[in-house]
Design a protein around this motif. Structure first.
Motif, PDB file in Angstrom:
ATOM      1  N   ASN B  89      63.030  44.701  43.369  1.00  0.00           N
ATOM      2  CA  ASN B  89      63.676  45.259  44.855  1.00  0.00           C
ATOM      3  C   ASN B  89      63.736  44.683  45.868  1.00  0.00           C
ATOM      4  O   ASN B  89      62.733  43.957  46.414  1.00  0.00           O
ATOM      5  CB  ASN B  89      62.595  46.721  44.967  1.00  0.00           C
ATOM      6  CG  ASN B  89      63.169  47.404  46.201  1.00  0.00           C
ATOM      7  OD1 ASN B  89      64.001  47.233  46.933  1.00  0.00           O
ATOM      8  ND2 ASN B  89      62.351  48.302  46.633  1.00  0.00           N
ATOM      9  N   LEU B  90      64.935  44.349  46.380  1.00  0.00           N
ATOM     10  CA  LEU B  90      65.246  43.252  47.465  1.00  0.00           C
ATOM     11  C   LEU B  90      65.209  43.901  48.927  1.00  0.00           C
ATOM     12  O   LEU B  90      65.342  43.173  50.132  1.00  0.00           O
ATOM     13  CB  LEU B  90      66.528  42.359  47.373  1.00  0.00           C
ATOM     14  CG  LEU B  90      66.755  41.716  45.937  1.00  0.00           C
ATOM     15  CD1 LEU B  90      67.690  41.148  45.720  1.00  0.00           C
ATOM     16  CD2 LEU B  90      65.476  40.716  45.820  1.00  0.00           C
ATOM     17  N   ARG B  91      65.001  45.268  48.887  1.00  0.00           N
ATOM     18  CA  ARG B  91      65.166  45.684  50.331  1.00  0.00           C
ATOM     19  C   ARG B  91      63.402  45.568  50.913  1.00  0.00           C
ATOM     20  O   ARG B  91      62.633  45.103  50.175  1.00  0.00           O
ATOM     21  CB  ARG B  91      65.180  47.300  50.261  1.00  0.00           C
ATOM     22  CG  ARG B  91      66.718  47.579  50.236  1.00  0.00           C
ATOM     23  CD  ARG B  91      67.052  49.121  49.763  1.00  0.00           C
ATOM     24  NE  ARG B  91      66.077  49.446  48.741  1.00  0.00           N
ATOM     25  CZ  ARG B  91      65.742  50.679  48.501  1.00  0.00           C
ATOM     26  NH1 ARG B  91      66.252  51.533  48.991  1.00  0.00           N
ATOM     27  NH2 ARG B  91      64.924  51.250  47.349  1.00  0.00           N
ATOM     28  N   PRO B  92      63.471  45.530  52.303  1.00  0.00           N
ATOM     29  CA  PRO B  92      61.932  45.229  52.758  1.00  0.00           C
ATOM     30  C   PRO B  92      61.221  46.482  52.345  1.00  0.00           C
ATOM     31  O   PRO B  92      61.627  47.614  52.631  1.00  0.00           O
ATOM     32  CB  PRO B  92      62.306  45.239  54.158  1.00  0.00           C
ATOM     33  CG  PRO B  92      63.964  45.979  54.447  1.00  0.00           C
ATOM     34  CD  PRO B  92      64.629  45.542  53.127  1.00  0.00           C
ATOM     35  N   HIS B  93      60.209  46.137  51.621  1.00  0.00           N
ATOM     36  CA  HIS B  93      59.274  47.384  51.352  1.00  0.00           C
ATOM     37  C   HIS B  93      57.970  46.907  51.309  1.00  0.00           C
ATOM     38  O   HIS B  93      57.625  45.553  50.920  1.00  0.00           O
ATOM     39  CB  HIS B  93      59.610  48.120  49.962  1.00  0.00           C
ATOM     40  CG  HIS B  93      59.517  47.006  48.992  1.00  0.00           C
ATOM     41  ND1 HIS B  93      60.726  46.243  48.544  1.00  0.00           N
ATOM     42  CD2 HIS B  93      59.098  47.020  47.851  1.00  0.00           C
ATOM     43  CE1 HIS B  93      60.358  45.262  47.315  1.00  0.00           C
ATOM     44  NE2 HIS B  93      59.095  46.064  46.833  1.00  0.00           N
ATOM     45  N   ASP B 106      56.683  51.349  45.054  1.00  0.00           N
ATOM     46  CA  ASP B 106      57.506  50.813  46.301  1.00  0.00           C
ATOM     47  C   ASP B 106      57.508  51.784  47.401  1.00  0.00           C
ATOM     48  O   ASP B 106      57.617  53.047  47.293  1.00  0.00           O
ATOM     49  CB  ASP B 106      58.797  50.341  46.190  1.00  0.00           C
ATOM     50  CG  ASP B 106      59.106  49.182  45.011  1.00  0.00           C
ATOM     51  OD1 ASP B 106      58.184  48.249  45.168  1.00  0.00           O
ATOM     52  OD2 ASP B 106      60.174  48.723  44.583  1.00  0.00           O
ATOM     53  N   ASP B 108      59.312  52.435  51.166  1.00  0.00           N
ATOM     54  CA  ASP B 108      60.514  51.395  51.955  1.00  0.00           C
ATOM     55  C   ASP B 108      59.835  51.332  53.261  1.00  0.00           C
ATOM     56  O   ASP B 108      59.213  52.324  53.853  1.00  0.00           O
ATOM     57  CB  ASP B 108      61.768  52.485  51.979  1.00  0.00           C
ATOM     58  CG  ASP B 108      62.445  51.987  50.772  1.00  0.00           C
ATOM     59  OD1 ASP B 108      63.022  50.751  50.583  1.00  0.00           O
ATOM     60  OD2 ASP B 108      63.185  52.909  49.759  1.00  0.00           O
ATOM     61  N   SER B 111      63.207  47.887  58.770  1.00  0.00           N
ATOM     62  CA  SER B 111      63.028  46.863  59.202  1.00  0.00           C
ATOM     63  C   SER B 111      62.570  46.636  60.605  1.00  0.00           C
ATOM     64  O   SER B 111      61.895  45.600  60.953  1.00  0.00           O
ATOM     65  CB  SER B 111      64.348  46.142  59.107  1.00  0.00           C
ATOM     66  OG  SER B 111      65.425  46.747  59.917  1.00  0.00           O
TER      67      SER B 111
END
Ligand SMILES: [Mn+2]
Ligand SMILES: [Mn+2]
Ligand SMILES: [Zn+2]
Ligand SMILES: [Zn+2]
Lengths: 143, 143
Positions: B89-93, B106, B108, B111
């Motif tokens: 998972n490349l989103r900021p988490h 994860d 979320d 940002s």
DNA sequence: TTGCACCTTAGAACCATTCCAATTTGTTGA
DNA sequence: TCAACAAATTGGAATGGTTCTAAGGTGCAA
């Protein structure tokens, strides 16, 4: 175009960006991570990968995982490989790991910020502790 | 009253609260942690403690450290003892470790919050990454 | 085609941590 | 006072995730 093909191409691109080759092992390891996103360990990845690539070795799985992490395609969740460190500071604080020196610094946290961080947890998640770790370089290192 | 004496008494009190005894080993381990707050490893604590208590064993150092952590006098900085886990998972988490099931979820992160967290770093600290880990129980666990 | 760098492989080595059985130490109450 | 019991320490062995090493395979480039 299948999802697998698409992923493989995205992977090949990212690898190429780093001057690395796309290999069946790297593709399958990445596919396995994308298919079931349950934060598997290297051993678990190894087990899953073997069904598609029975001759792969555990060493290669470790190598591929490290490669994927370096290409920013995958994140290692507990990537502190060294021994646990102990801290008698009881105030709320984060830790800063200086990658150059290996030293760990305390970073004081306003408790208001800790609350804000904890407030991102959806209903049903009951956290007993929060740990915040920075990694980088301390140019004017504190003590 | 010396600082060491005071610390020893505070320690004895905390230990008693948990139904545990104060021992020379526990006192010296705690003193060592308070004296030089550089987040030492168990091995480093062992080395420092030996000058005052030459017969102490490494196993005892581990036992004492665990005791101090359980009495909330000391914090273990990288206290994930198990294998590293991998996440595509490349989103900021952030990550939530469910201590009951062992699963990692994860979480979320806006940002904006990550920026706020990073902004607590004093000048001179240049962070390349931030890791936020919650630990606790997920009552209505997501997937 | 041949050279060479990259990659994979199996198994050994490493090392932080945990386990274990034996001993020592401290506490309790007969 | 001392016997019994519990708590804690000790040294060494075992564990297990990760890394290392040496050998063999693969594929691009000259
Ligand atoms: Mn550490
Ligand atoms: Mn882990
Ligand atoms: Zn700290
Ligand atoms: Zn994740």
């Amino acid at each position: 175009m299948s999802t697998a093909t698409h992923n493989a191409e995205a992977l090949a691109q990212k690898l190429a960006d780093s001057g690395l080759r796309s290999t069946p092992q790297r593709e399958v390891v990445y596919e396995v991570l994308l298919k079931k996103r349950d934060h598997p360990t290297a051993d678990e990845v190894f087990a899953r990968v073997k069904s598609g690539l029975p001759t792969i070795s555990l060493a290669t799985v470790y190598n591929c995982l490290e490669t994927l992490v370096q290409c920013d395609l995958v994140r290692a969740v507990n990537f502190e490989r060294g021994p646990t460190r102990y801290c008698p500071n009881l105030r709320p604080h984060a830790h800063f790991h200086d990658e150059q020196t290996g030293k760990t610094h305390d970073i004081d946290l306003p408790s208001e910020l800790l609350e804000k961080v904890s407030s991102v947890l959806p209903a049903g998640y009951d956290a007993k502790s929060v740990e915040i770790i920075f990694r980088g370089k301390a140019t004017k290192a504190a003590h």
